[in-house]
Design a protein around this motif. Structure first.
Motif, PDB file in Angstrom:
ATOM      1  N   ILE A 117     -46.888 -49.930   6.386  1.00  0.00           N
ATOM      2  CA  ILE A 117     -46.572 -48.712   6.338  1.00  0.00           C
ATOM      3  C   ILE A 117     -47.536 -47.839   5.554  1.00  0.00           C
ATOM      4  CG2 ILE A 117     -45.163 -47.218   7.416  1.00  0.00           C
ATOM      5  CD1 ILE A 117     -42.885 -48.316   7.894  1.00  0.00           C
ATOM      6  N   GLN A 118     -47.938 -47.138   5.955  1.00  0.00           N
ATOM      7  CA  GLN A 118     -49.242 -46.184   4.984  1.00  0.00           C
ATOM      8  C   GLN A 118     -49.030 -45.124   5.324  1.00  0.00           C
ATOM      9  OE1 GLN A 118     -52.275 -49.429   5.098  1.00  0.00           O
ATOM     10  NE2 GLN A 118     -52.870 -48.077   3.936  1.00  0.00           N
ATOM     11  N   ASN A 119     -48.212 -43.919   5.117  1.00  0.00           N
ATOM     12  CA  ASN A 119     -48.948 -42.441   5.491  1.00  0.00           C
ATOM     13  C   ASN A 119     -50.139 -41.961   5.779  1.00  0.00           C
ATOM     14  OD1 ASN A 119     -49.299 -39.655   5.561  1.00  0.00           O
ATOM     15  ND2 ASN A 119     -47.520 -39.348   4.539  1.00  0.00           N
ATOM     16  N   ILE A 120     -51.502 -41.704   6.585  1.00  0.00           N
ATOM     17  CA  ILE A 120     -52.237 -41.221   6.320  1.00  0.00           C
ATOM     18  C   ILE A 120     -53.246 -39.927   7.057  1.00  0.00           C
ATOM     19  CG2 ILE A 120     -53.103 -43.763   6.016  1.00  0.00           C
ATOM     20  CD1 ILE A 120     -54.024 -43.469   9.662  1.00  0.00           C
ATOM     21  N   GLY A 121     -51.728 -39.435   6.786  1.00  0.00           N
ATOM     22  CA  GLY A 121     -51.674 -37.902   7.649  1.00  0.00           C
ATOM     23  C   GLY A 121     -51.100 -36.542   7.349  1.00  0.00           C
ATOM     24  N   SER A 122     -49.957 -37.047   6.518  1.00  0.00           N
ATOM     25  CA  SER A 122     -49.479 -36.236   6.367  1.00  0.00           C
ATOM     26  C   SER A 122     -49.471 -36.577   4.536  1.00  0.00           C
ATOM     27  CB  SER A 122     -48.015 -36.267   6.389  1.00  0.00           C
ATOM     28  OG  SER A 122     -47.351 -34.248   5.984  1.00  0.00           O
ATOM     29  N   LYS A 123     -49.604 -34.659   3.790  1.00  0.00           N
ATOM     30  CA  LYS A 123     -49.395 -35.137   2.190  1.00  0.00           C
ATOM     31  C   LYS A 123     -48.351 -34.631   1.975  1.00  0.00           C
ATOM     32  CE  LYS A 123     -54.925 -33.471   1.284  1.00  0.00           C
ATOM     33  NZ  LYS A 123     -55.844 -32.924   0.541  1.00  0.00           N
ATOM     34  N   THR A 124     -47.657 -34.235   2.524  1.00  0.00           N
ATOM     35  CA  THR A 124     -46.664 -34.002   2.439  1.00  0.00           C
ATOM     36  C   THR A 124     -45.346 -35.365   3.078  1.00  0.00           C
ATOM     37  OG1 THR A 124     -46.505 -31.777   3.275  1.00  0.00           O
ATOM     38  CG2 THR A 124     -44.308 -32.759   2.386  1.00  0.00           C
ATOM     39  N   ALA A 125     -44.824 -35.819   1.367  1.00  0.00           N
ATOM     40  CA  ALA A 125     -44.103 -37.222   1.850  1.00  0.00           C
ATOM     41  C   ALA A 125     -43.275 -37.116   3.833  1.00  0.00           C
ATOM     42  CB  ALA A 125     -43.195 -37.629   0.984  1.00  0.00           C
ATOM     43  N   ILE A 126     -43.320 -38.204   3.973  1.00  0.00           N
ATOM     44  CA  ILE A 126     -42.321 -38.371   5.355  1.00  0.00           C
ATOM     45  C   ILE A 126     -41.460 -39.113   4.862  1.00  0.00           C
ATOM     46  CG2 ILE A 126     -42.476 -38.989   7.468  1.00  0.00           C
ATOM     47  CD1 ILE A 126     -45.953 -38.744   7.647  1.00  0.00           C
ATOM     48  N   PRO A 127     -39.948 -38.607   5.157  1.00  0.00           N
ATOM     49  CA  PRO A 127     -38.887 -39.761   5.211  1.00  0.00           C
ATOM     50  C   PRO A 127     -38.672 -40.355   6.496  1.00  0.00           C
ATOM     51  CG  PRO A 127     -38.109 -37.486   4.253  1.00  0.00           C
ATOM     52  CD  PRO A 127     -39.306 -36.905   5.478  1.00  0.00           C
ATOM     53  N   TYR A 128     -38.395 -41.894   6.311  1.00  0.00           N
ATOM     54  CA  TYR A 128     -38.088 -42.696   7.220  1.00  0.00           C
ATOM     55  C   TYR A 128     -37.791 -43.432   6.899  1.00  0.00           C
ATOM     56  CZ  TYR A 128     -39.636 -46.783   4.400  1.00  0.00           C
ATOM     57  OH  TYR A 128     -39.093 -47.519   3.331  1.00  0.00           O
ATOM     58  N   THR A 129     -36.819 -44.340   8.591  1.00  0.00           N
ATOM     59  CA  THR A 129     -35.495 -44.853   8.199  1.00  0.00           C
ATOM     60  C   THR A 129     -36.397 -46.364   9.128  1.00  0.00           C
ATOM     61  OG1 THR A 129     -33.616 -43.436   8.332  1.00  0.00           O
ATOM     62  CG2 THR A 129     -33.419 -45.314   8.775  1.00  0.00           C
TER      63      THR A 129
ATOM     64  N   ASN B  17     -26.306 -62.246  14.364  1.00  0.00           N
ATOM     65  CA  ASN B  17     -27.839 -61.274  13.827  1.00  0.00           C
ATOM     66  C   ASN B  17     -27.947 -61.060  11.905  1.00  0.00           C
ATOM     67  OD1 ASN B  17     -28.717 -61.538  16.405  1.00  0.00           O
ATOM     68  ND2 ASN B  17     -28.263 -59.385  16.768  1.00  0.00           N
ATOM     69  N   ILE B  18     -28.732 -60.703  12.189  1.00  0.00           N
ATOM     70  CA  ILE B  18     -29.038 -60.209  10.645  1.00  0.00           C
ATOM     71  C   ILE B  18     -29.411 -59.203  10.638  1.00  0.00           C
ATOM     72  CG2 ILE B  18     -29.825 -60.003   8.382  1.00  0.00           C
ATOM     73  CD1 ILE B  18     -29.218 -62.924   8.061  1.00  0.00           C
ATOM     74  N   ASN B  19     -28.639 -57.607  10.126  1.00  0.00           N
ATOM     75  CA  ASN B  19     -29.392 -56.376  10.694  1.00  0.00           C
ATOM     76  C   ASN B  19     -29.673 -55.592   9.281  1.00  0.00           C
ATOM     77  OD1 ASN B  19     -28.778 -56.570  13.392  1.00  0.00           O
ATOM     78  ND2 ASN B  19     -27.184 -56.192  13.318  1.00  0.00           N
ATOM     79  N   VAL B  20     -31.036 -55.222   9.387  1.00  0.00           N
ATOM     80  CA  VAL B  20     -31.226 -54.415   8.138  1.00  0.00           C
ATOM     81  C   VAL B  20     -31.760 -52.871   8.251  1.00  0.00           C
ATOM     82  CG1 VAL B  20     -32.560 -54.477   5.748  1.00  0.00           C
ATOM     83  CG2 VAL B  20     -32.098 -56.530   7.070  1.00  0.00           C
ATOM     84  N   VAL B  21     -31.495 -51.973   7.662  1.00  0.00           N
ATOM     85  CA  VAL B  21     -31.288 -50.240   7.301  1.00  0.00           C
ATOM     86  C   VAL B  21     -32.079 -50.140   6.278  1.00  0.00           C
ATOM     87  CG1 VAL B  21     -31.005 -48.134   8.088  1.00  0.00           C
ATOM     88  CG2 VAL B  21     -29.932 -49.758   9.361  1.00  0.00           C
ATOM     89  N   ARG B  22     -33.731 -50.216   6.507  1.00  0.00           N
ATOM     90  CA  ARG B  22     -34.391 -49.440   4.483  1.00  0.00           C
ATOM     91  C   ARG B  22     -34.812 -48.279   4.880  1.00  0.00           C
ATOM     92  NH1 ARG B  22     -36.731 -52.830   1.060  1.00  0.00           N
ATOM     93  NH2 ARG B  22     -38.221 -52.247  -0.039  1.00  0.00           N
ATOM     94  N   LYS B  23     -34.022 -47.056   4.033  1.00  0.00           N
ATOM     95  CA  LYS B  23     -34.780 -45.579   3.689  1.00  0.00           C
ATOM     96  C   LYS B  23     -35.392 -45.704   3.023  1.00  0.00           C
ATOM     97  CE  LYS B  23     -30.587 -44.207   6.725  1.00  0.00           C
ATOM     98  NZ  LYS B  23     -28.977 -43.207   6.029  1.00  0.00           N
ATOM     99  N   GLY B  24     -36.432 -44.860   2.868  1.00  0.00           N
ATOM    100  CA  GLY B  24     -37.029 -44.481   1.578  1.00  0.00           C
ATOM    101  C   GLY B  24     -38.174 -43.042   1.942  1.00  0.00           C
ATOM    102  N   SER B  25     -39.058 -42.742   1.602  1.00  0.00           N
ATOM    103  CA  SER B  25     -40.689 -41.909   1.436  1.00  0.00           C
ATOM    104  C   SER B  25     -41.707 -42.449   1.626  1.00  0.00           C
ATOM    105  CB  SER B  25     -40.444 -40.873   1.065  1.00  0.00           C
ATOM    106  OG  SER B  25     -38.962 -40.253   1.237  1.00  0.00           O
ATOM    107  N   LEU B  26     -42.199 -41.699   2.626  1.00  0.00           N
ATOM    108  CA  LEU B  26     -43.569 -42.110   3.116  1.00  0.00           C
ATOM    109  C   LEU B  26     -44.806 -41.478   2.068  1.00  0.00           C
ATOM    110  CD1 LEU B  26     -44.060 -43.373   6.579  1.00  0.00           C
ATOM    111  CD2 LEU B  26     -43.252 -44.986   4.797  1.00  0.00           C
ATOM    112  N   PHE B  27     -45.313 -41.756   0.927  1.00  0.00           N
ATOM    113  CA  PHE B  27     -46.514 -41.145   0.514  1.00  0.00           C
ATOM    114  C   PHE B  27     -47.599 -40.833   1.099  1.00  0.00           C
ATOM    115  CE2 PHE B  27     -42.658 -40.010  -1.710  1.00  0.00           C
ATOM    116  CZ  PHE B  27     -42.591 -38.696  -2.581  1.00  0.00           C
TER     117      PHE B  27
END
Length: 289
Positions: A266-278, A173-183
Motif C-alpha cells: 500500500i502506498q499513499n500517492i495523493g496526500s503529503k499529509t499522512a493518512i491513518p488507516y485500518t 476464521n483468523i481475523n486480523v485488524v492492522r492499524k497505522g498510517s500511510l506516509f
C-alpha cells in the motif's frame, strides 16, 4: 581634555562607518538576518548570512511543516564543503539527529522523516569545512502552527514500531485488524492472509480474499495485491482508493494454489499529509495452512 577625546571618538566612529559602507571593512559575517512571514496556519523564515571557515553557525529554530517532516532548504552562493547537522531540542539541550554535506553551489532541499514528538524544535548547525572564503547562504524553514486530530493520530501511528495489529481467532476464521498510517510515497505492507473462499472450476482454481481498508483522510491510495512464490512476492492486481471511509478490496483470483499466501503493498500517492488507516483481513482455517 574629556571633550576633545569624546569628539575624537565620534569622528572615528563616523569614519569607520563610512569605510564599512564602501567595503574597506567587512561587516560581522557571523551575524545573520531573518525575514519572517506568518499566517494563520504556518510560519516561514528566510535566514541570510555567511558561513565562515570552520566556524559554526546555527539556523533559526523550526518545527514540522507536515507531520513527521520538517521542510527546509538552503541556497549557497559559493562552492565549498558545508556540513549541515540537524539537531533537536531536549530538556538536556540540543542533540544531533542527521547530517548532510553540501559540496556544490546552488539550491538544496533537506529531506528528513522524523518520529520525534510533534512539538519538537529543530535547528541546523552549519559548518564551512571547505572554503577559507566566507560562503554566503540563504536558509529557509516552514513550520505548521497547528495539527488536526487526524494528523495527530496519523503521526502517532507513523513509527513502524507503533503500528498495531490485533488477531482474533474464531471457530472458523483468523481475523486480523492492522492499524497505522500511510506516509506520502512510503510503501507499507499489510499482514499476510489467504483465500476467504476458493473453488476449482474446469481444472482452474478460482477464489477471492476478504480484505478491506478504512482510511481516515481522503487521498489517492495505491493498493497492490501480491502473492508469495518460491522466488518471493509477485504483484497480482492493483486497485486504487481515493475516498475517505470504508473500501472493500475485492479481487477475483485465478490460477493460484489453494494455500497461496497474500498481502497488500500500500502506498499513499495523493496526500503529503499522512493518512491513518485500518486494514482488515479474514482467512478460514482451511486456507490458513
Amino acid at each position: 581634555m574629556g571633550k576633545k577625546i569624546l569628539k575624537l571618538m565620534l569622528v572615528l566612529a563616523v569614519t569607520i562607518g563610512s569605510f564599512a559602507s564602501i567595503g574597506f571593512i567587512s561587516p560581522n559575517t557571523a551575524q545573520a538576518k531573518d525575514r519572517t512571514y506568518k499566517t494563520k496556519t504556518d510560519v516561514s523564515v528566510f535566514r541570510e548570512g555567511n558561513l565562515n571557515y570552520k566556524k559554526a553557525t546555527y539556523s533559526n529554530t523550526f518545527g514540522y511543516s507536515w507531520a513527521g517532516h520538517p521542510y527546509t532548504t538552503i541556497d549557497t552562493y559559493r562552492a565549498g564543503k558545508v556540513k549541515a547537522t540537524l539537531q533537536y531540542q531536549t530538556k538536556k539541550g540540543w542533540k544531533n539527529y542527521k547530517t548532510f554535506y553540501i559540496t556544490k553551489k546552488g539550491h538544496k532541499r533537506f529531506d528528513v522523516s522524523s518520529y520525534l514528538d510533534l512539538n519538537t524544535k529543530f535547528r541546523y548547525k552549519f559548518e564551512n569545512l571547505g572554503s577559507k572564503k566566507p560562503i554566503p547562504y540563504k536558509f529557509y524553514s516552514n513550520t505548521k502552527l497547528k495539527f488536526s486530530n487526524a494528523e495527530k493520530t496519523a503521526f502517532k501511528n507513523s513509527n513502524p514500531a507503533t503500528t498495531s495489529e490485533q488477531t482474533q481467532k474464531t471457530k472458523y476464521n483468523i481475523n486480523v485488524v492492522r492499524k497505522g498510517s500511510l506516509f506520502y510515497k512510503k510503501v507499507i505492507y499489510t499482514n499476510t492472509f489467504g483465500y476467504y473462499y476458493a473453488y476449482k472450476l474446469n481444472g482452474t482454481i478460482t477464489g477471492f480474499n476478504s480484505s478491506s481498508i478504512y482510511t481516515d483522510r481522503a487521498g489517492k491510495v495505491k493498493a497492490t495485491l501480491q502473492y508469495n512464490t518460491k522466488k518471493g512476492w509477485k504483484d497480482y492486481k492493483t486497485v486504487y482508493v481515493t475516498k475517505k471511509g470504508f473500501n472493500s478490496l475485492n479481487v477475483d483470483i485465478r490460477k493460484l494454489g489453494y494455500n497461496t499466501k497474500f498481502r497488500y503493498k500500500i502506498q499513499n500517492i495523493g496526500s503529503k499529509t499522512a493518512i491513518p488507516y485500518t486494514f482488515y483481513s479474514s482467512t478460514p482455517y482451511g486456507y490458513a495452512k
